[in-house]
Scaffold this active site. Sequence first.
Site, PDB file in Angstrom:
ATOM      1  N   HIS A 268       0.813  -1.217   0.000  1.00  0.00           N
ATOM      2  CA  HIS A 268       0.000   0.000   0.000  1.00  0.00           C
ATOM      3  C   HIS A 268       0.847   1.268   0.000  1.00  0.00           C
ATOM      4  O   HIS A 268       0.336   2.361  -0.254  1.00  0.00           O
ATOM      5  CB  HIS A 268      -0.972   0.001   1.192  1.00  0.00           C
ATOM      6  CG  HIS A 268      -0.331   0.263   2.519  1.00  0.00           C
ATOM      7  ND1 HIS A 268       0.012  -0.735   3.398  1.00  0.00           N
ATOM      8  CD2 HIS A 268       0.016   1.411   3.140  1.00  0.00           C
ATOM      9  CE1 HIS A 268       0.531  -0.220   4.493  1.00  0.00           C
ATOM     10  NE2 HIS A 268       0.550   1.084   4.360  1.00  0.00           N
TER      11      HIS A 268
ATOM     12  N   ASP B 226       0.235  -7.690   1.562  1.00  0.00           N
ATOM     13  CA  ASP B 226       0.615  -6.282   1.651  1.00  0.00           C
ATOM     14  C   ASP B 226       2.136  -6.109   1.658  1.00  0.00           C
ATOM     15  O   ASP B 226       2.676  -5.311   2.414  1.00  0.00           O
ATOM     16  CB  ASP B 226       0.000  -5.629   2.888  1.00  0.00           C
ATOM     17  CG  ASP B 226       0.031  -4.103   2.800  1.00  0.00           C
ATOM     18  OD1 ASP B 226       0.209  -3.580   1.684  1.00  0.00           O
ATOM     19  OD2 ASP B 226      -0.087  -3.434   3.847  1.00  0.00           O
TER      20      ASP B 226
ATOM     21  N   GLY C 238       3.564   6.672   7.871  1.00  0.00           N
ATOM     22  CA  GLY C 238       4.913   6.880   7.360  1.00  0.00           C
ATOM     23  C   GLY C 238       5.861   5.791   7.801  1.00  0.00           C
ATOM     24  O   GLY C 238       6.914   5.588   7.200  1.00  0.00           O
ATOM     25  N   ASN C 239       5.507   5.073   8.874  1.00  0.00           N
ATOM     26  CA  ASN C 239       6.307   3.944   9.343  1.00  0.00           C
ATOM     27  C   ASN C 239       6.085   2.692   8.490  1.00  0.00           C
ATOM     28  O   ASN C 239       6.851   1.730   8.590  1.00  0.00           O
ATOM     29  CB  ASN C 239       5.983   3.600  10.792  1.00  0.00           C
ATOM     30  CG  ASN C 239       6.823   4.355  11.795  1.00  0.00           C
ATOM     31  OD1 ASN C 239       6.310   5.159  12.554  1.00  0.00           O
ATOM     32  ND2 ASN C 239       8.128   4.108  11.798  1.00  0.00           N
ATOM     33  N   SER C 240       5.013   2.666   7.714  1.00  0.00           N
ATOM     34  CA  SER C 240       4.700   1.482   6.932  1.00  0.00           C
ATOM     35  C   SER C 240       5.869   1.083   6.040  1.00  0.00           C
ATOM     36  O   SER C 240       6.432   1.920   5.328  1.00  0.00           O
ATOM     37  CB  SER C 240       3.475   1.733   6.060  1.00  0.00           C
ATOM     38  OG  SER C 240       2.305   1.723   6.826  1.00  0.00           O
TER      39      SER C 240
ATOM     40  N   GLY D 166     -11.443 -21.980  -4.735  1.00  0.00           N
ATOM     41  CA  GLY D 166     -12.519 -21.312  -5.464  1.00  0.00           C
ATOM     42  C   GLY D 166     -13.859 -21.389  -4.762  1.00  0.00           C
ATOM     43  O   GLY D 166     -14.898 -21.570  -5.404  1.00  0.00           O
TER      44      GLY D 166
END
Length: 414
Positions: free
Chosen positions: A148, A178, A250-252, A308
Amino acid sequence: MHRFVLPYLWPILTGLLIAALALLAFPEKLPNPFQQQTPPGAETSPSLVTTSNELLTNRPPPEIRQAAPLSRNQGPTSYSSAVNQAAPAVVNIYSSRIVARDQHPLMSDPFFQQFFSGDDATTHQRMLSSLGSGVIVSQDGYVLTNHHVISGADQIQVALRDGRETLAEVVGTDPESDLAVLRINLDNLPVIELTNSEDVAVGDVALAIGNPFGVGQTVTMGIISATGRSHLGLNAYEDFIQTDAAINPGNSGGALVNPDGALVGINTAIFSRSGGSQGIGFAIPANLAHSILNELVTQGRVIRGWLGIEAQALSRELAASFGLRTPQGVIVAGVVSEGPADEAGLQPGDVLLSIDGQAILDARATMSEIASIPPGTSLPLTIVRSGERMEMTLEVGERPVPDSATLSERQSGS
C-alpha cells in the site's frame, strides 16, 4: 445496732476490694480446676501438658515456592548499537502518482466545454504524493516495503540515511500479504540481517525504525505484545507480530528489529481511533517477508493454492441444522464458476469438514494452509450434503490476484 456494725463494715469492704485488685493483677495465682494434678514423684506426660502454642511450633513449616531473584543485568541500558546496525538499511520512500483533478459537473457538458480552452488534459490533473519506509535486504539493491506504500505510484523515490537518493523500480507486489519488492541501483548498500521470526517471544524488546509523518528517520522502542495475530481484516493472509513500539503514518514498510539490530518484521499497520499510535501496531514476520521476497524475485508473483469457494463459519445453531453435533468445518456459501471447487462438484450449502484428512477448525487458518499447497495437487475432501457424509477429490488451482477495489476495502495501513 447500726452503731456497732458500721465500725467493722468499712474494714471488711476495704479488704475485699484489695483482694479483688490482687487477683486481677496476678491471675496465674488462681487455681485451675481443669488442670490435671500430678502426684508427687510421678513423671509428667508431655502429651498432657503441652499447650496449643507448643503444638504449632512442633509442626514442619509450609513449603512456599520462592521466586528466583529478579536479574536486572539482562537488558542493555542503550540500544544505540542495534540502531547503528539496522538504521542505515532503513530507507524513506516517496511515491507519487497523477490523478484527475475534481471538476465542476458542468465541465462534462460539451456545450460548456466550448467556452474553455480545456483541450490540455494536464489542466485537469494533479500530483498526489505519499510517503513510507522500506528496508534494504540485499547487496543487489532489493528493498522490502508494503504494497500500500507504492500502490498505483507512477514514480518511486528512495532516500537513504547517508543522504543518497535514487529512483526505484518495482520488482513485484503481493497485495494479499501487503508486501512489495523494489530495486535500487546503488553501490555499497547497507544491508539488514533477517532473524528467524519463529524465535520471537512475547516480551522481547522491539525497535521500530521508519519515517513517521515524514519528519525523518525515527526510532521507537517497545516490546512484542503478541505473535500470530489474525482475524484483523487487514489482509487476506494474516500472521502479524503485535508490538507497542510507536508506529505512525509513514512507518509502513519500515523495520521492526530486535536488540541485536536484526529484522524481526516489516511494520505494516496500526490500530488507532485517532490516526496516531495507540500502542497497537502490527508487523509482517521476517520469515513470511523473506518467502514473499524470494517468490517475487524468482517468479515475479506469489503462487498460492486455491479452492474457489466462499466459506462461512459454522455456528452451533447452523451445525445443529445440518445434523452435526459440533460446529466443526465451514459452510460453502458460494462457488466460483469454473473454479476448482465448481469442477469438483462442490455446491453452495455443502459443509466442508476436512481437507486431506485434516479437520477444519478455523476457516482463515485453513485458507492459509491451502495457499501453501502447490496448484495441481489432488486434495481429498470430506463434506456433508443434505445430512449425508461424502468423500470427493479436488484439484487445487492457482489463486487469482484480487482487483484493486477489493483490496482498498480490506487493507488499512499506516
